[in-house]
Design a protein around this motif. Structure first.
Motif, short mmCIF file in Angstrom:
data_model
loop_
_atom_site.label_atom_id
_atom_site.label_comp_id
_atom_site.label_asym_id
_atom_site.label_seq_id
_atom_site.Cartn_x
_atom_site.Cartn_y
_atom_site.Cartn_z
N LEU A 108 -2.30 3.85 -6.87
CA LEU A 108 -3.70 3.60 -6.54
C LEU A 108 -4.53 4.88 -6.69
N PHE A 123 0.86 3.58 -3.32
CA PHE A 123 -0.17 4.53 -2.92
C PHE A 123 -0.54 5.49 -4.05
N LEU A 143 -9.17 7.72 -3.73
CA LEU A 143 -8.65 6.44 -3.26
C LEU A 143 -9.66 5.31 -3.08
N LEU A 203 0.82 -1.21 0.00
CA LEU A 203 0.00 0.00 0.00
C LEU A 203 0.86 1.26 0.00
N THR A 244 -5.22 -3.95 -9.63
CA THR A 244 -5.05 -4.19 -8.19
C THR A 244 -4.69 -5.64 -7.90
N TYR A 270 -8.63 1.40 -3.44
CA TYR A 270 -8.27 0.80 -2.16
C TYR A 270 -9.12 -0.43 -1.86
#
Length: 279
Positions: free
Chosen positions: A39, A36, A229, A32, A88, A233
């Motif tokens: 994403l 980040f 996000l 993550l 992802t 996420y």
């Protein structure tokens, strides 16, 4: 295990790292942290179809007051989940992904099964909403209503958990949608712990959205979180949680079977070679 196998022509789990793998929680935050901003870019890309579908929902709502019809355009968002899932999923298994090109290619290659699955989910959701509401009102009169309500909630939870696996299986394997749906239901049952943790974390996120309406500042924060996000996420969280089970139950047994088949073929070739030499 036979229920889980099919034709596998799409990418597998990738090349394993030489370094010992981190435990799940540290690994999740490590990825993550590294991904980040990727994403964020992915979320902004996904927000383009989200904005278009939201505008379409608003337009339909001005025509009819029926909520089930007002939200019907949400189905059109399903194909774009293919791109979100593909990128992802690669992040979850620590592989590279080109955000724009891989997103677009995944949508082009998988839009049909995603669209069909989106239709099925939309129909099922509306049926369950009506059923749970009806049986809940009936539960005040007799025990049958209570039993039916609980049964509908359990079925809804199982289907919800199965949907954690459907997108990643579509973009990973060349299987018919019926096979994917069947396998996803199996994973919904055998993957109790990852499914429960994923559902709990997503539920907490939903609670935060409801709590955010208390103050203007928190509303602004949650709007920014949504734009920058939340979709990427959630997709990363789901794929990170469920992919290890998919890898363990489907990919690794298949690769092992392929390796054994190649070994048998190699031994047969050696026997045939010895036989030819002796002649």
């Amino acid at each position: 295990m036979g229920l889980l196998f099919g034709n596998y022509d799409k990418p597998g789990p990738g090349v394993p790292k030489n370094a010992p793998p981190l435990k799940p929680v540290p690994r999740f935050f490590s990825i993550l942290q590294r991904k980040f901003f990727d994403l964020v870019k992915l979320n902004l890309l996904f927000c383009i179809p989200v904005a278009a579908v939201a505008a379409l929902c608003y337009f339909v709502s001005t025509i009819t007051p029926i909520v089930a019809i007002d939200l019907l355009p949400l189905i059109l968002l399903s194909p774009f989940c293919a791109g979100l899932t593909f990128v992802t999923r690669n992040y979850a298994r620590e592989e590279h992904a080109f955000i724009f090109s891989d997103f677009v290619d995944a949508v082009k290659n998988n839009w049909k099964p995603f669209l069909v699955n989106g239709i099925l989910v939309y129909v099922f959701t509306n049926i369950m909403i009506v059923a749970i509401s009806y049986y809940h009102n009936l539960s005040s009169q007799n025990i049958i209503g209570t039993i039916a309500t609980v049964l509908c909630i359990v079925i809804s939870y199982i289907v919800l958990c199965s949907q954690y696996y459907v997108p990643v299986m579509i973009v990973t394997f060349d299987l018919k949608l019926t096979q994917i749906l069947k396998n996803s239901l199996i994973f919904a049952i055998i993957g109790l712990l990852p499914n429960f943790i994923t559902t709990l974390l997503l539920a907490l996120l939903v609670v935060l959205y409801f709590v955010s309406i208390i103050m203007p500042l928190t509303i602004i924060i949650m709007v920014c979180f949504t734009i920058f996000l939340v979709f990427a996420y959630c997709s990363f969280l789901i794929n990170f949680a469920v992919y290890p089970l998919v890898d363990k139950m489907m990919i690794q047994p298949y690769l092992k079977m392929q390796k054994e088949n190649k070994k048998d073929e190699s031994e047969d070739e050696e026997v045939e070679s010895d036989f030819v030499d002796r002649i």
